[in-house]
Design a protein around this motif. Structure first.
Motif, PDB file in Angstrom:
ATOM      1  N   ALA A 279       7.960   8.067  10.505  1.00 31.20           N
ATOM      2  CA  ALA A 279       8.254   9.366  11.115  1.00 31.20           C
ATOM      3  C   ALA A 279       9.188  10.188  10.237  1.00 31.20           C
ATOM      4  O   ALA A 279       8.994  11.408  10.064  1.00 31.20           O
ATOM      5  N   LEU A 280      10.206   9.543   9.657  1.00 31.51           N
ATOM      6  CA  LEU A 280      11.166  10.265   8.836  1.00 31.51           C
ATOM      7  C   LEU A 280      10.527  10.806   7.565  1.00 31.51           C
ATOM      8  O   LEU A 280      10.785  11.950   7.163  1.00 31.51           O
ATOM      9  N   ILE A 281       9.688  10.015   6.919  1.00 33.88           N
ATOM     10  CA  ILE A 281       9.035  10.486   5.699  1.00 33.88           C
ATOM     11  C   ILE A 281       8.031  11.584   6.023  1.00 33.88           C
ATOM     12  O   ILE A 281       7.927  12.597   5.305  1.00 33.88           O
ATOM     13  N   SER A 282       7.282  11.417   7.100  1.00 30.42           N
ATOM     14  CA  SER A 282       6.343  12.471   7.508  1.00 30.42           C
ATOM     15  C   SER A 282       7.093  13.762   7.826  1.00 30.42           C
ATOM     16  O   SER A 282       6.673  14.855   7.438  1.00 30.42           O
ATOM     17  N   GLY A 283       8.235  13.637   8.537  1.00 31.67           N
ATOM     18  CA  GLY A 283       9.033  14.803   8.853  1.00 31.67           C
ATOM     19  C   GLY A 283       9.708  15.406   7.646  1.00 31.67           C
ATOM     20  O   GLY A 283      10.042  16.597   7.651  1.00 31.67           O
ATOM     21  N   PHE A 284       9.932  14.610   6.615  1.00 31.83           N
ATOM     22  CA  PHE A 284      10.496  15.146   5.382  1.00 31.83           C
ATOM     23  C   PHE A 284       9.562  16.197   4.785  1.00 31.83           C
ATOM     24  O   PHE A 284      10.017  17.197   4.217  1.00 31.83           O
ATOM     25  N   PHE A 285       8.254  15.993   4.937  1.00 34.81           N
ATOM     26  CA  PHE A 285       7.286  16.945   4.407  1.00 34.81           C
ATOM     27  C   PHE A 285       6.916  18.014   5.434  1.00 34.81           C
ATOM     28  O   PHE A 285       6.870  19.194   5.110  1.00 34.81           O
ATOM     29  N   GLU A 286       6.620  17.620   6.681  1.00 33.83           N
ATOM     30  CA  GLU A 286       6.121  18.574   7.676  1.00 33.83           C
ATOM     31  C   GLU A 286       6.681  18.204   9.038  1.00 33.83           C
ATOM     32  O   GLU A 286       6.554  17.070   9.492  1.00 33.83           O
ATOM     33  N   VAL A 287       7.306  19.169   9.705  1.00 32.90           N
ATOM     34  CA  VAL A 287       8.077  18.882  10.910  1.00 32.90           C
ATOM     35  C   VAL A 287       7.189  18.470  12.080  1.00 32.90           C
ATOM     36  O   VAL A 287       7.548  17.570  12.854  1.00 32.90           O
TER      37      VAL A 287
END
Length: 420
Positions: A279-287
């Motif tokens: 989740a954190l890596i995905s959110g790093f790119f796109e919220v």
């Protein structure tokens, strides 16, 4: 060899690698692009475009000068920005990123704020809109409307803390505080209650003067607002599509899995569940993707950690939002580094506030009372997002106006009592 000399070749190699991956995985790339386009058309365009147009028209009508004169006693001592920043803060908090950056750039272009004040303003007015936070994240992703209260407290509360901290930014560079052109100097009246009326009168005169200088008819204002807003919303859509394709390519190349593993180790070092790394890596790119991943994480993960991860992602904003803000600030003289620093501070504070407030909010029944409030129904996905946002905007602006009027009256009363 400096980074500037090697940065260009490295970026070229990275883009060449992306092109190669697109040729190797054309169907996956097309699917990711279509998903990004769907997000833009179904969510971003209808939610952001009306606010872009409305804010442009307000600027032309001189509304910013009106709020600049009224809110200056509130915004300048707290956040180190002129009163016109209060209008930007209200619009930015209600309509979400990147509206705050767009309005900040407009104020900078009109020389209503200095460079340092602009960097302070964009740092704490870039936030998620309440419709997305309370409706999509709480109800849609976590399927628990009671989480909306703690998410809102953590996200917007830490945003205000960032604003207070950013008031210390650039004090050495700012030799003297700027003054809104809309604010006229006057001596303190002998009767305390007259100061509020004098401020209102000055604000209306400033609005009229700004409207006269603009000189465009309403039809011309509307046409210009639509043209400018269309350009910006297309840029936003292009960046969303690009980052969706980029994430798909990184996943196909196995890079994302490596990032998940590395981040999992880092999260475990600070005492968090390593399963939240995705989740954190995905959110790093796109919220949006990151917040959805946090809500759909394994049931074995304690709920407070999943909500803290969502708060971190919402406050960071994702590289997609960062790219949108950077493109808006380009040419205004506002630096990106203070914005990046503020996003990191905001993300850390928001996740920390979730963990700090979890027991007081969730165990005392406040979250249950929040769900039962009629106002909270306005933020569910079934409601009209634009209508709810406009209602909240009117409440925020009214509260800010009342505060800006009461503060100088209260201070004048104190001086009057001391003299007597």
């Amino acid at each position: 060899m400096t980074f500037k000399k090697i940065g260009g070749p490295l970026l070229g190699l990275a883009l060449a690698g992306c092109m190669l991956l697109m040729l190797l995985h054309p169907e996956a790339s097309l699917g990711a692009a279509l998903r990004g386009l769907a997000i833009w058309w179904d969510v971003l365009f209808p939610s952001l475009f009306p606010f872009f147009v409305i804010s442009e028209i307000m600027l032309g009508l001189g509304i910013v000068h009106l709020f600049g004169a009224l809110l200056d006693p509130l915004m300048r001592p707290l956040f180190g920005i002129p009163g016109s920043g209060g209008f930007v803060a209200a619009m930015g908090y209600v309509s979400g990123y990147p509206v705050g950056a767009k309005l900040t750039a407009k104020l900078r272009e009109q020389n209503l704020i200095s460079r340092v004040e602009g960097e302070r303003l964009v740092a704490f007015t870039t936030s998620s809109d309440p419709i997305f936070l309370l409706g999509a994240v709480s109800v849609g992703f976590f399927r628990d409307a009671s989480l909306g209260l703690i998410l809102a407290l953590a996200h917007y509360g830490s945003g205000l803390i960032v604003g207070l901290l950013m008031s210390f930014h650039g004090r050495k560079e700012q030799r003297s505080p700027s003054q809104d052109p809309s604010i006229t100097s006057s001596t303190a009246p002998s009767v305390p209650t007259k100061k509020g009326f004098r401020r209102i009168h000055g604000a209306l005169l400033a609005m009229e003067e700004a409207r006269r200088k603009d000189g465009r008819s309403f039809g011309e204002l509307l046409k210009g607002a639509i043209q400018s807003s269309l350009k910006l919303i297309i840029v936003v859509g292009g960046l969303v599509v690009f980052f969706n394709v980029l994430m798909e390519l990184l996943a196909r190349a196995g890079i994302l899995s490596s990032l998940f593993s590395m981040t999992g180790h880092l999260v475990s070092l600070v005492g968090g569940p390593p399963e939240l790394a995705q989740a954190l890596i995905s959110g790093f790119f796109e919220v949006t993707i990151g917040a959805r991943s946090a809500g759909e994480a394994a049931a074995s993960i304690p709920l407070q950690f999943k909500v803290a991860a969502a708060a971190f992602i919402l406050s960071w904003g994702g590289l997609s939002v960062h790219a949108q803000v950077a493109s808006i600030l380009n040419g205004t003289g506002l630096r990106y580094l203070p914005f990046l620093t503020a996003r990191l501070i905001h993300a850390i504070l928001a996740s920390g506030l979730v963990l700090l407030l979890w027991n007081p909010v969730m165990d005392t029944g406040l979250s249950t009372a929040w769900v039962s409030l009629p106002a909270s129904v306005a933020f569910t996905p079934s409601a009209s997002g634009i209508t709810a946002s406009l209602a909240l905007l009117s409440v925020l602006l009214t509260a800010a106006l009342l505060a800006s009027l009461l503060i100088p009256v209260f201070m004048a009363m104190i001086r009057w009592v001391r003299r007597s």
